[in-house]
Design a protein around this motif. Structure first.
Motif, PDB file in Angstrom:
ATOM      1  N   ARG A  20      36.267 -12.597 -18.928  1.00 20.72           N
ATOM      2  CA  ARG A  20      37.719 -12.361 -18.831  1.00 20.72           C
ATOM      3  C   ARG A  20      38.431 -13.638 -18.386  1.00 20.72           C
ATOM      4  O   ARG A  20      39.502 -13.991 -18.911  1.00 20.72           O
ATOM      5  CB  ARG A  20      38.000 -11.229 -17.846  1.00 20.72           C
ATOM      6  CG  ARG A  20      39.470 -10.818 -17.778  1.00 20.72           C
ATOM      7  CD  ARG A  20      39.684  -9.679 -16.811  1.00 20.72           C
ATOM      8  NE  ARG A  20      39.010  -8.457 -17.239  1.00 20.72           N
ATOM      9  CZ  ARG A  20      37.912  -7.960 -16.680  1.00 20.72           C
ATOM     10  NH1 ARG A  20      37.334  -8.602 -15.666  1.00 20.72           N
ATOM     11  NH2 ARG A  20      37.382  -6.851 -17.114  1.00 20.72           N
ATOM     12  N   GLN A  21      37.838 -14.351 -17.436  1.00 23.78           N
ATOM     13  CA  GLN A  21      38.422 -15.613 -16.969  1.00 23.78           C
ATOM     14  C   GLN A  21      38.514 -16.630 -18.110  1.00 23.78           C
ATOM     15  O   GLN A  21      39.553 -17.284 -18.302  1.00 23.78           O
ATOM     16  CB  GLN A  21      37.575 -16.190 -15.833  1.00 23.78           C
ATOM     17  CG  GLN A  21      38.011 -17.565 -15.356  1.00 23.78           C
ATOM     18  CD  GLN A  21      37.079 -18.156 -14.309  1.00 23.78           C
ATOM     19  OE1 GLN A  21      36.444 -17.417 -13.547  1.00 23.78           O
ATOM     20  NE2 GLN A  21      36.977 -19.474 -14.267  1.00 23.78           N
TER      21      GLN A  21
ATOM     22  N   ASP B  31      41.176 -15.675 -20.571  1.00 21.42           N
ATOM     23  CA  ASP B  31      42.501 -15.971 -20.009  1.00 21.42           C
ATOM     24  C   ASP B  31      42.801 -17.468 -20.022  1.00 21.42           C
ATOM     25  O   ASP B  31      43.962 -17.881 -20.121  1.00 21.42           O
ATOM     26  CB  ASP B  31      42.600 -15.438 -18.581  1.00 21.42           C
ATOM     27  CG  ASP B  31      42.650 -13.919 -18.513  1.00 21.42           C
ATOM     28  OD1 ASP B  31      42.888 -13.291 -19.572  1.00 21.42           O
ATOM     29  OD2 ASP B  31      42.416 -13.366 -17.421  1.00 21.42           O
TER      30      ASP B  31
END
Length: 375
Positions: free
Chosen positions: A90-91, A94
Motif C-alpha cells: 500500500r505504501q 501510494d
C-alpha cells in the motif's frame, strides 16, 4: 565461489534503508515496488531473486532505460509477514509505483490482491506457484514461473520412475502448503498410492522435534518437504541427525545457494524441483544471457533463484517497452496481457485475457558433492 547470503543481506539492508530515507526517484523514472522478505525464513531466495532482477534493470538503465526512463526498483522488507507485505505494498502504491514485482510467498501475495484491484496496479512475477494466482485469472497478476502443483506432480512422477514406493509428505500449514500438496496427492491417487505419512508444521513457529520421530517410525523411502528454506533445511538436518536416509525432496522456492548453505553437510543428494533450465547449461539463450549478466558481479554464481529474478525482470521490461513512454498502470497491464509467444531466449511465454500463467517448465535437480544443482 557460492553466493554469500550474509554479505548480500548487508548490502540489501543498507539499500533499503537509503530508499526509505532519501527520495531517489525522479519524476521521469519508472518506480517499481518490491515488498518481500529480505530478512526472515525466505531471505536467501529473495536476495538471489534480487540479484537476477537488478542485473536486468541495471543493464537496461545503462542503455538509457525504457523510452529514456530509468527503472527504479524499490525493495522494502516485509520479514515474510503477510500483514507487513500488504502494508508495504500500500505504501509503494501510494508513492506512485507503476507495478508491484516479485512478492514472495503465497499468503503474502494473497494479502496484496485486494490492493491490486483497488489501485488497478499490475503485479509481475510473484515468486510463488500458488494455483489460485493462475485460476481463475486475476487480470492484474502476471505469473512468470510454473505452478507448485505442477512441481509436486512432477516429483511424484520422479519417485515412481526411481522405483520408490513409500513417500511421506511434510508441509507447512498455510495456503502455500495446502495448495502445493494437492498436486502430489492427486498424482499419487492416479497410481493407486497414498503417502505413508502426511504431517503439517506451524508456519510461524516451526518445530520438528516431535515430527521427525514420526517420519523415522513411518520409514519412508522419500520425504517431500513443502515449505520455506529455513525450516525445511532444519527439518532435513534433524532427519539426518536421526540417521534416516530417506530421499529428501523439496520445491523450487528452495532452489537457492542459501538453502544449500543452510543444509551444510546434509545438502548432498537433496532433490529440488526446478522451474527454469539448468543454470550451468549453455544450450538456451536465456541461460547464456543470464550467465553474462551475473558474470559482471564479482564473487556471484548464477542460481535458479537468480534466474527467476532475471525472467520476471525481462517480462516486466518487455511490458514497459510495449506500454510506451510515460505508461499508466492500466496501460502496462494491457501491454503485458498482449504478450504472445514472447521469447525469453528458448523459453516462450504467452498471456491473454484467459491465461496469465506464464511459463510451464518443470524439471528435477539434485545437489551434488560440490554444492551445485545437477540435472
Amino acid at each position: 565461489m557460492l553466493f554469500s547470503p550474509s554479505r548480500f543481506l548487508r548490502r540489501v539492508a543498507l539499500a533499503t534503508c537509503v530508499s526509505l530515507t532519501f527520495p531517489a526517484v525522479a519524476s521521469a523514472d519508472i518506480l517499481i515496488g518490491h515488498p518481500a522478505g529480505v530478512t526472515g525464513a525466505v531471505a536467501a531466495g529473495v536476495q538471489e531473486n534480487l540479484i537476477g532482477a537488478r542485473a536486468v534493470f541495471d543493464a537496461v538503465n545503462a542503455q538509457g532505460g525504457v523510452h529514456g526512463q530509468r527503472i527504479v526498483l524499490r525493495t522494502l522488507d516485509d520479514g515474510f509477514k503477510p500483514e507487513k507485505t500488504a502494508e508495504l505494498a500500500r505504501q509503494l502504491i501510494d508513492e506512485g509505483a507503476l507495478a508491484l514485482f516479485m512478492t514472495r510467498g503465497t499468503p503474502n501475495t494473497e494479502a496484496v490482491l485486494p490492493l491490486l484491484k483497488a489501485a488497478k496496479v499490475p503485479l509481475v512475477g510473484p515468486s510463488t506457484g500458488a494455483s489460485q494466482l493462475h485460476q481463475p485469472v486475476n487480470r492484474f497478476v502476471f505469473n512468470v514461473r510454473s505452478s507448485y502443483q505442477a512441481e509436486t506432480t512432477r516429483v511424484v512422477e520422479h519417485i515412481r520412475l526411481m522405483g520408490l514406493e513409500r513417500l511421506a509428505i511434510v508441509q507447512v500449514d498455510d495456503s502455500f502448503g495446502r495448495d502445493a500438496v494437492q498436486g502430489a496427492l492427486a498424482a499419487l491417487q492416479r497410481i493407486g498410492k497414498a503417502p505413508v505419512l502426511h504431517e503439517t508444521y506451524n508456519r510461524d513457529k516451526p518445530d520438528f522435534s516431535a515430527l521427525v520421530p514420526l517420519i523415522v517410525k513411518a520409514d519412508p523411502q522419500a520425504v517431500l518437504f513443502i515449505g520455506s528454506s529455513a525450516p525445511i533445511a532444519e527439518a532435513i538436518t534433524q532427519l539426518r541427525q536421526a540417521e534416516h536416509s530417506a530421499q529428501a525432496i523439496t520445491l523450487s522456492n528452495n532452489a537457492s545457494a542459501g538453502f544449500i548453505k543452510a543444509l551444510g553437510p546434509h545438502a548432498r543428494g537433496v532433490v529440488v524441483s526446478q522451474v527454469f533450465p539448468w543454470e550451468r547449461s549453455h544450450r538456451t539463450a536465456f541461460i547464456r544471457d543470464a550467465q553474462a549478466l551475473i558474470a559482471k558481479q564479482s564473487g556471484v554464481t548464477l542460481t535458479q533463484a537468480m534466474l527467476e529474478g532475471v525472467a520476471a525482470a525481462k517480462v516486466l521490461v518487455e511490458g514497459l517497452q510495449r506500454a510506451g513512454r510515460n505508461p499508466t498502470r492500466e496501460g502496462l497491464r494491457d501491454a503485458l496481457e498482449g504478450l504472445n509467444h514472447f521469447d525469453l531466449g528458448g523459453l516462450t511465454l504467452s498471456y491473454g485475457p484467459q491465461d496469465h500463467s506464464g511459463l510451464r517448465f518443470v524439471d528435477i535437480a539434485i545437489v551434488d558433492r560440490e554444492g551445485h544443482f545437477r540435472r
